[in-house]
Write a protein that holds these residues in place. Structure first.
Motif, PDB file in Angstrom:
ATOM      1  N   LEU A 220      39.605  30.027  35.854  1.00 38.39           N
ATOM      2  CA  LEU A 220      39.658  30.105  37.308  1.00 38.39           C
ATOM      3  C   LEU A 220      40.901  29.363  37.787  1.00 38.39           C
ATOM      4  O   LEU A 220      41.328  28.377  37.177  1.00 38.39           O
ATOM      5  CB  LEU A 220      38.427  29.445  37.940  1.00 38.39           C
TER       6      LEU A 220
ATOM      7  N   ILE B 171      38.367  29.394  45.216  1.00 37.11           N
ATOM      8  CA  ILE B 171      38.782  30.204  44.066  1.00 37.11           C
ATOM      9  C   ILE B 171      39.830  31.211  44.520  1.00 37.11           C
ATOM     10  O   ILE B 171      39.574  32.065  45.373  1.00 37.11           O
ATOM     11  CB  ILE B 171      37.575  30.927  43.435  1.00 37.11           C
TER      12      ILE B 171
ATOM     13  N   ALA C  83      40.277  34.742  39.325  1.00 28.83           N
ATOM     14  CA  ALA C  83      39.309  34.627  38.223  1.00 28.83           C
ATOM     15  C   ALA C  83      39.780  35.515  37.084  1.00 28.83           C
ATOM     16  O   ALA C  83      40.208  36.657  37.304  1.00 28.83           O
ATOM     17  CB  ALA C  83      37.913  35.038  38.675  1.00 28.83           C
TER      18      ALA C  83
ATOM     19  N   HIS D 111      35.256  38.120  35.415  1.00 31.35           N
ATOM     20  CA  HIS D 111      34.947  39.322  36.203  1.00 31.35           C
ATOM     21  C   HIS D 111      33.792  40.098  35.579  1.00 31.35           C
ATOM     22  O   HIS D 111      33.018  40.752  36.285  1.00 31.35           O
ATOM     23  CB  HIS D 111      36.183  40.207  36.322  1.00 31.35           C
TER      24      HIS D 111
ATOM     25  N   ARG E 104      30.733  38.002  36.608  1.00 28.48           N
ATOM     26  CA  ARG E 104      30.488  38.068  38.044  1.00 28.48           C
ATOM     27  C   ARG E 104      31.522  38.976  38.672  1.00 28.48           C
ATOM     28  O   ARG E 104      32.712  38.875  38.371  1.00 28.48           O
ATOM     29  CB  ARG E 104      30.590  36.677  38.697  1.00 28.48           C
TER      30      ARG E 104
ATOM     31  N   GLN F  61      32.418  38.410  44.197  1.00 33.54           N
ATOM     32  CA  GLN F  61      31.501  37.282  44.223  1.00 33.54           C
ATOM     33  C   GLN F  61      32.201  35.971  43.891  1.00 33.54           C
ATOM     34  O   GLN F  61      31.587  34.907  43.980  1.00 33.54           O
ATOM     35  CB  GLN F  61      30.358  37.512  43.227  1.00 33.54           C
ATOM     36  N   LEU F  62      33.470  36.035  43.468  1.00 30.54           N
ATOM     37  CA  LEU F  62      34.179  34.827  43.034  1.00 30.54           C
ATOM     38  C   LEU F  62      35.367  34.491  43.922  1.00 30.54           C
ATOM     39  O   LEU F  62      35.424  33.406  44.519  1.00 30.54           O
ATOM     40  CB  LEU F  62      34.640  35.004  41.579  1.00 30.54           C
TER      41      LEU F  62
ATOM     42  N   VAL G 253      29.593  28.567  43.870  1.00 28.54           N
ATOM     43  CA  VAL G 253      29.342  29.462  42.738  1.00 28.54           C
ATOM     44  C   VAL G 253      28.719  28.699  41.571  1.00 28.54           C
ATOM     45  O   VAL G 253      27.821  29.206  40.895  1.00 28.54           O
ATOM     46  CB  VAL G 253      30.650  30.146  42.280  1.00 28.54           C
TER      47      VAL G 253
END
Length: 329
Positions: free
Chosen positions: A3, A11, A14, A19, A22, A26-27, A35
């Motif tokens: 990250l 964030i 990622a 990935h 998640r 979502q990141l 998270v």
């Protein structure tokens, strides 16, 4: 498996492996602490704690299911400390990664020790799959071999070995059951006049008829050339036995066409009924059924006789003079 964060802990990027774990939506753009639950160090409990951070070891856990645990290291990407990188390459359980997220060796850098572990996991999985397939084939072959060992190849009925096995179990349990010894009348004449092909045709028809006229729980076995045995568990009365025997006799008296010629036979039956709680040996049981069978033949064939002790006495009385004649010519 990494990250990139800004100074406030948001964030920015990622890695591709994350990935898979998640979705990017979502990141990226979310706060790290939204998270992940930071298990260590406990001092990282707010976004401000991330500012000015130096190299720090982390233990994290995804807040959403399946709540995977991760380990990693957090350090500044440059001297300005505007961005921070969190390297998680060594921090996921290989088994969790494979089981929960279907990770493979392509999801890790080639220098990661995880690669070796993944190869081991994949090799173990492949070996277990191969072992399962082999065991399945062996089990199927075993079942087929056992079935063949207990089956008469011409008629598809059970054979003598299967009969002995079933009778042994019933006698050990002191169960109530009946045994029919069935001998085909005039079968030799079919073989002698029309040939063995006609005889085989008749035997196959006899097998089908006996199966049709008995229950699924009954055992029908071919125990000799033209000799059959039927085992009937859980018989309620001798009247039931008479009805079953009569149906078999009537069906077998019907002509069996073969290549333009009718094959004609009949059947004689000797039946023994073991009552609940009675004890007997297999030898005595089959001998009594044979005595009843010969009584049917002596009575004119195409008949059924239920065994009773008087039949044994009569058979012994008939055989005694014959034995004396052989001793004293």
């Amino acid at each position: 498996m990494h990250l990139i964060l800004d100074r406030a802990g948001k964030i920015l990027h990622a890695g591709p492996t994350l990935h898979k774990m998640r979705d990017a939506a979502q990141l990226v753009g979310r706060d790290l602490l939204d998270v992940f639950d930071i298990k260590f160090p406990r001092s990282l409990s707010s976004q401000t704690d991330l500012q000015g951070i130096d190299q720090t070891k982390l233990r994290l856990k995804l807040r959403d299911a399946p709540h995977t645990s991760l380990k990693g290291i957090m350090l500044p990407m440059d001297r300005t400390q505007d961005r921070v990188i969190v390297n998680l390459s060594f921090g996921i359980s290989i088994l969790d990664g494979v089981r929960d997220f279907a990770l493979t060796n392509a999801d890790f850098a080639a220098t990661d020790l995880a690669i070796e572990m993944l190869y081991l996991v994949e090799a173990k999985t492949a070996a277990m799959d191969a072992s399962y397939r082999l065991n399945t084939r062996l089990q199927g072959a075993k079942i087929a071999a056992e079935e063949q060992a207990y089956t008469d190849t011409l008629t598809g009925l059970k054979n003598r070995r299967a009969l002995d096995t079933v009778l042994t179990r019933l006698l050990e349990r002191h169960a109530s059951f009946a045994v029919m010894q069935i001998d085909l009348d005039y079968f030799k004449a079919v073989n002698d006049t029309l040939g063995h092909a006609a005889g085989d045709h008749v035997l196959q028809n006899v097998a089908r008829i006996m199966v049709d006229e008995t229950r699924g729980l009954d055992l029908v076995a071919r125990v000799g050339g033209d000799e059959f045995t039927v085992v009937l568990p859980e018989v309620s009365s001798d009247e039931v036995l008479r009805r079953v025997g009569n149906r078999i006799i009537q069906r077998l008296e019907e002509p069996m066409p073969f290549q333009g010629t009718d094959c004609r036979i009949s059947a004689s039956i000797g039946t023994v009924w073991i009552q609940p709680g009675e004890t007997a040996t297999m030898e005595d049981l089959l001998a009594d059924a044979d005595v009843a069978l010969y009584a049917s033949k002596n009575a004119g064939r195409a008949k059924q006789t239920l065994y009773h002790p008087e039949l044994r006495e009569a058979a012994n009385a008939v055989s005694a003079p014959a034995q004396n004649d052989r001793r004293h010519p």
